[in-house]
Enzyme design. Structure first.
Site, mmCIF file in Angstrom:
data_model
loop_
_atom_site.group_PDB
_atom_site.id
_atom_site.type_symbol
_atom_site.label_atom_id
_atom_site.label_comp_id
_atom_site.label_asym_id
_atom_site.label_seq_id
_atom_site.Cartn_x
_atom_site.Cartn_y
_atom_site.Cartn_z
ATOM 1 C CE1 TYR A 1 -3.786 2.440 1.019
ATOM 2 C CE2 TYR A 1 -1.986 3.536 2.162
ATOM 3 C CZ TYR A 1 -3.272 3.557 1.645
ATOM 4 O OH TYR A 1 -4.033 4.686 1.767
ATOM 5 C CD GLU B 1 -6.002 4.583 -1.074
ATOM 6 O OE1 GLU B 1 -6.067 4.673 0.155
ATOM 7 O OE2 GLU B 1 -6.988 4.317 -1.785
#
Ligand code: GDP
Ligand code: MN
Length: 388
Positions: free
Chosen positions: A109, A197
């Site tokens: 992530y 993101e």
């Protein structure tokens, strides 16, 4: 402005190299061709909606043939996808992304965002990406590295390496990830994003990194510097926000059922707050401005009434430069063409409040008035709770 995944992938071109091949379709008839164009035995199809959690909600699927691709496209396009992050009504799927299937060894992530408290940019990295990241961040915050950096100076190479290392990468992966992170940080600054993101960033079975999902928000105040963003801006007919912005109004849709017509951003926020505090849910934030003209208020009010979820309208005006009779005139103007189907509660104080009330009462329409903000709010909440 929130970008669709396919748009976000597009703006990253030139900054990073590890985005898998993909194409976007808008009609089920385009599905077979899109599948064949990838030239692979399988394809990942992903619903393009402005929300996360698609994987869990059935909005991401691996298909094995052009026919299966078409079937899935038929089912998904035009339907409403409900994910843990949407309202119960969900969001309509208007486009699908077709992507070559990447075989994933590990999911990581990465995110870039603005830390408003510290007034700097923030790089966020985690060695465990994928669809459970929100849960992980709550349960084991120590597994998430948050590194502040200065947007004027740019992200420094050692910071990129430190985050890559923290994510559990080493050797050639570490190098690749560090340069990927630096590339993304440049895109974040140059494209004036408020969020970027990547989840998941995949370590592939072929031994490289691959960006499998991109979420990006663009700073609306920077449209004047970005023609490429203006080009993909939703058209006025596509959202109430865009429609309002074309008239220079600040309108933000929320998930409640009480429409708010307010002047001044401070009072508008206070109105949203008091509705919440009293147990109701505002349908929107709407500031008609401190010096609203009849025309602006007319536009604002008609935009407000287009929201099908409204159960009551709360008008909260403090007449200073804006005169209450200007607002009253605009309200009556709109209601000439659009009959009022829901209760409307008005609290108007200040300049020409009496004149405004006389005009509204004279119309014979079933308005309810209050001189107190809290009382008006309670009336609106009560009205919104009464089912037809
Ligand atoms: P989100 O749920 O809205 O964040 O949608 P994502 O695009 O992140 O997809 C959800 C999940 O689908 C990912 O976390 C992956 O596990 C999986 N996925 C997406 N693309 C691929 C792919 O190319 N190969 C494989 N094996 N899984 C994928
Ligand atoms: Mn994702």
């Amino acid at each position: 402005m929130r970008l669709y995944e396919h748009q976000a992938r597009e703006i990253l071109q030139g900054y990073v190299t590890c985005i898998p091949k993909s194409s976007t379709i808008f009609k089920p008839e385009e599905a077979e061709e899109a599948f064949l164009k990838l030239g692979q035995p399988r394809a990942v199809i992903k619903a393009q909606v402005l929300t996360g959690g698609r994987g869990k909600a059935g909005g991401v699927k691996i298909v094995n043939s052009p026919a299966e691709a078409k079937d899935f496209a038929k089912r998904l396009l035009g339907s409403r996808l409900v994910t843990p992050q949407t309202t119960p009504e969900g969001e309509e799927v208007k486009a699908l992304l077709f992507q070559e299937v990447i075989s994933i060894q590990r999911e990581l992530y990465l995110a870039f965002l603005i830390d408003r408290q510290r007034a700097c940019s923030l790089l966020v990295g985690c060695g465990e990406g994928g669809v459970e990241i929100e849960e992980l961040a709550r349960k084991a915050p120590e597994k998430v590295l948050k590194d502040p950096w200065d947007s004027l100076q740019g992200l420094l190479p050692f910071q990129a390496r430190r985050t890559a290392y923290f994510m559990g990468l080493s050797g050639s992966y570490l190098k690749e990830a560090a340069s990927l992170i630096l590339g993304l940080s440049r895109a974040f600054i140059e494209k004036e994003l408020t969020l970027l993101e990547i989840n998941p960033l995949a370590v592939t079975s072929e031994g490289s990194l691959s960006i499998l999902d991109v979420k990006a928000n663009f700073d609306d105040n920077a449209f004047f510097r970005h023609q490429e963003m203006v080009a993909i801006r939703p058209r006025a007919e596509e959202s109430l926000e865009a429609l309002a912005s074309s008239f220079g109004l600040s309108y933000v849709g929320l998930e409640g059922n009480i429409g708010c017509l307010v002047n001044g951003a401070g009072l508008a926020m206070a109105t949203n707050d008091i509705i919440r505090v009293c147990g109701g849910k505002p349908a929107n934030f709407l500031d008609v401005g401190g010096d609203a003209s009849t025309e602006r208020v007319t536009q604002a009010f008609s935009i407000l009434l287009r929201d099908p979820r409204l159960r009551a309208v709360l008008v909260n005006i403090f007449g200073g430069i804006t005169r209450c009779d200007t607002i009253a005139k605009a309200i009556l103007e709109v209601l000439k063409d659009t009959p009022l189907r829901i209760p409307m509660i008005l609290r108007m104080e200040g300049t020409n409040a009496l004149e405004a009330r006389k005009m509204l009462e004279g119309s014979g329409l079933p308005f309810r008035f209050s001189r107190e903000m809290k009382e008006a709010t309670l009336l609106a909440i009560e009205a919104a709770e009464i089912k037809e």
